[in-house]
Enzyme design. Structure first.
Site, mmCIF file in Angstrom:
data_model
loop_
_atom_site.group_PDB
_atom_site.id
_atom_site.type_symbol
_atom_site.label_atom_id
_atom_site.label_comp_id
_atom_site.label_asym_id
_atom_site.label_seq_id
_atom_site.Cartn_x
_atom_site.Cartn_y
_atom_site.Cartn_z
ATOM 1 N N ARG A 290 21.784 10.135 -3.535
ATOM 2 C CA ARG A 290 22.958 9.251 -3.695
ATOM 3 C C ARG A 290 22.922 8.336 -5.000
ATOM 4 O O ARG A 290 23.734 7.971 -5.400
ATOM 5 C CB ARG A 290 23.340 8.709 -2.390
ATOM 6 C CG ARG A 290 23.957 9.475 -1.351
ATOM 7 C CD ARG A 290 24.481 8.827 -0.173
ATOM 8 N NE ARG A 290 24.472 9.450 1.149
ATOM 9 C CZ ARG A 290 25.557 9.947 1.250
ATOM 10 N NH1 ARG A 290 26.633 10.108 0.593
ATOM 11 N NH2 ARG A 290 25.674 10.476 2.655
ATOM 12 N N GLU B 189 37.802 8.556 -2.353
ATOM 13 C CA GLU B 189 37.164 9.615 -1.870
ATOM 14 C C GLU B 189 36.079 10.052 -3.032
ATOM 15 O O GLU B 189 36.477 9.760 -4.226
ATOM 16 C CB GLU B 189 38.027 10.683 -1.366
ATOM 17 C CG GLU B 189 37.371 11.938 -0.695
ATOM 18 C CD GLU B 189 36.189 11.858 0.441
ATOM 19 O OE1 GLU B 189 35.404 10.785 0.393
ATOM 20 O OE2 GLU B 189 36.608 12.366 1.492
ATOM 21 N N ASP B 190 35.075 10.762 -2.584
ATOM 22 C CA ASP B 190 34.280 11.209 -3.772
ATOM 23 C C ASP B 190 34.673 12.437 -4.080
ATOM 24 O O ASP B 190 34.965 12.583 -5.112
ATOM 25 C CB ASP B 190 32.704 11.333 -3.044
ATOM 26 C CG ASP B 190 32.600 12.127 -1.689
ATOM 27 O OD1 ASP B 190 33.657 12.408 -1.243
ATOM 28 O OD2 ASP B 190 31.364 12.188 -1.252
ATOM 29 N N ASP C 157 25.607 13.291 -1.881
ATOM 30 C CA ASP C 157 24.292 13.600 -1.540
ATOM 31 C C ASP C 157 24.179 15.106 -1.193
ATOM 32 O O ASP C 157 25.174 15.875 -0.862
ATOM 33 C CB ASP C 157 24.207 12.865 -0.161
ATOM 34 C CG ASP C 157 24.940 13.489 1.094
ATOM 35 O OD1 ASP C 157 25.956 13.623 1.035
ATOM 36 O OD2 ASP C 157 24.181 13.816 2.164
ATOM 37 N N LYS D 286 29.951 8.109 3.167
ATOM 38 C CA LYS D 286 29.192 7.165 2.393
ATOM 39 C C LYS D 286 29.308 7.542 0.780
ATOM 40 O O LYS D 286 29.081 6.719 0.001
ATOM 41 C CB LYS D 286 27.580 7.376 2.412
ATOM 42 C CG LYS D 286 27.447 6.870 3.987
ATOM 43 C CD LYS D 286 25.844 7.361 4.043
ATOM 44 C CE LYS D 286 25.549 7.022 5.325
ATOM 45 N NZ LYS D 286 23.815 7.648 5.857
ATOM 46 N N GLY D 287 29.799 9.070 0.440
ATOM 47 C CA GLY D 287 29.911 9.412 -0.694
ATOM 48 C C GLY D 287 30.625 8.635 -1.845
ATOM 49 O O GLY D 287 30.070 8.684 -2.999
ATOM 50 N N ASP E 194 37.610 18.794 -1.271
ATOM 51 C CA ASP E 194 37.331 20.177 -1.508
ATOM 52 C C ASP E 194 38.226 21.124 -0.706
ATOM 53 O O ASP E 194 38.889 21.404 -1.211
ATOM 54 C CB ASP E 194 35.554 20.173 -0.607
ATOM 55 C CG ASP E 194 35.044 21.568 -0.876
ATOM 56 O OD1 ASP E 194 35.470 22.399 -1.581
ATOM 57 O OD2 ASP E 194 33.958 21.670 -0.121
ATOM 58 N N LYS F 59 37.819 19.516 -6.320
ATOM 59 C CA LYS F 59 36.990 20.683 -6.161
ATOM 60 C C LYS F 59 37.973 21.732 -5.614
ATOM 61 O O LYS F 59 38.549 21.874 -4.481
ATOM 62 C CB LYS F 59 35.816 20.617 -5.545
ATOM 63 C CG LYS F 59 34.773 21.866 -5.386
ATOM 64 C CD LYS F 59 33.661 21.465 -4.500
ATOM 65 C CE LYS F 59 32.330 22.233 -4.196
ATOM 66 N NZ LYS F 59 31.445 21.831 -3.238
ATOM 67 N N PHE G 6 27.819 22.760 -5.882
ATOM 68 C CA PHE G 6 27.345 21.957 -5.184
ATOM 69 C C PHE G 6 26.972 20.678 -5.833
ATOM 70 O O PHE G 6 25.832 21.014 -6.595
ATOM 71 C CB PHE G 6 26.438 22.169 -4.225
ATOM 72 C CG PHE G 6 26.711 21.026 -2.828
ATOM 73 C CD1 PHE G 6 27.495 21.383 -1.697
ATOM 74 C CD2 PHE G 6 25.585 20.257 -2.800
ATOM 75 C CE1 PHE G 6 27.606 20.250 -0.777
ATOM 76 C CE2 PHE G 6 25.730 19.183 -1.753
ATOM 77 C CZ PHE G 6 26.686 19.311 -0.849
HETATM 78 P P1 IMP Z 1 36.559 18.647 2.557
HETATM 79 O O1 IMP Z 1 37.028 18.236 3.981
HETATM 80 O O2 IMP Z 1 36.119 20.217 2.600
HETATM 81 O O3 IMP Z 1 37.612 18.378 1.637
HETATM 82 O O4 IMP Z 1 35.137 18.068 2.399
HETATM 83 C C1 IMP Z 1 35.176 16.536 1.475
HETATM 84 C C2 IMP Z 1 33.846 16.281 1.812
HETATM 85 O O5 IMP Z 1 32.782 17.109 1.771
HETATM 86 C C3 IMP Z 1 33.640 15.197 0.493
HETATM 87 O O6 IMP Z 1 34.047 14.032 0.983
HETATM 88 C C4 IMP Z 1 32.077 15.164 0.572
HETATM 89 O O7 IMP Z 1 31.290 14.422 1.627
HETATM 90 C C5 IMP Z 1 31.930 16.597 1.164
HETATM 91 N N1 IMP Z 1 31.521 17.604 0.061
HETATM 92 C C6 IMP Z 1 32.336 18.765 -0.304
HETATM 93 N N2 IMP Z 1 31.801 19.087 -1.367
HETATM 94 C C7 IMP Z 1 30.766 18.583 -1.786
HETATM 95 C C8 IMP Z 1 29.551 18.467 -3.074
HETATM 96 O O8 IMP Z 1 29.721 19.487 -3.876
HETATM 97 N N3 IMP Z 1 28.704 17.568 -2.718
HETATM 98 C C9 IMP Z 1 28.514 16.706 -2.000
HETATM 99 N N4 IMP Z 1 29.557 16.730 -0.848
HETATM 100 C C10 IMP Z 1 30.560 17.363 -0.856
HETATM 101 MG MG MG Z 2 32.917 12.252 1.676
#
Ligand code: IMP
Ligand code: MG
Length: 178
Positions: free
Chosen positions: A164, A98-99, A158, A42-43, A102, A130, A151
């Protein structure tokens, strides 16, 4: 007891300026080629909405939902699709919106999933890149903001489904009360 507070990280104006700049970069990169733009729910919903308004290639939009985070600030193992795209991306250019990238695991999974559907190209547009906890290399083609740690919530992002709706992006601070 844990107390949470929000500290402004990126204002609404800063975000919209960055999103417009990104849209120009995307418009230049695709030069009007037909494009399928996929929102990662949803992000990314707010970012996706602002971004697609500025795209000049008459994009086709679709939505995908994967799960990797629960109601926690730490990553859970494993990624799965809880809602797949509905349109055929075979022989089409795809842009994933994508939001946050990470650790990179979610994006690596999405890139593989969409490539397997026969897309000609799959590129990545993320609101936030990130970098500190990256575990797998992911090529981020377009990003609005890069930051190292913390974070973030707001503008679609969220924490346990909260925040959100906020129009700006904030760092979520947790303090333990004695
Ligand atoms: P990854 O697989 O670790 O790259 O995760 C990415 C997903 O984790 C993003 O699409 C977000 O939904 C969630 N996420 C990672 N960091 C944050 C944050 O700081 N705030 C909110 N959601 C996050
Ligand atoms: Mg996401």
């Amino acid at each position: 007891m844990i107390n949470t507070s929000l500290e402004l990280k990126f204002s609404q104006i800063e975000i919209l300026e960055k999103v417009e700049t990104m849209a120009m970069q995307i418009n230049n990169a695709y030069q009007g080629k037909p494009l399928v733009v996929i929102c990662v729910l949803k992000g990314a919903f707010m970012f996706f909405s602002d971004l697609t308004k500025c795209l000049k290639c008459s994009p086709v939009v679709d939505f995908i939902k994967i799960s990797s985070y629960g109601n926690s600030m730490v990553r859970k193992e494993g990624t799965c699709i809880s809602k797949d795209i509905e349109i055929d991306v075979n022989d089409r250019h795809v842009l994933i919106v994508e939001d946050i990238v990470d650790t990179g695991h979610s994006m690596q999974f999405l890139l593989q999933h969409l490539s397997e559907k026969g897309a000609v190209s799959v590129k990545v547009a993320t609101l936030l890149n990130k970098t500190e906890l990256r575990e797998v290399p992911v090529s981020v083609d377009f990003s609005c903001f890069t930051f190292s740690s913390g974070f973030l919530v707001g503008y679609g992002l969220d924490y346990a489904e909260k925040y959100r709706e906020l129009p700006a992006i904030y760092t979520l601070k947790e303090t333990k009360l004695k």
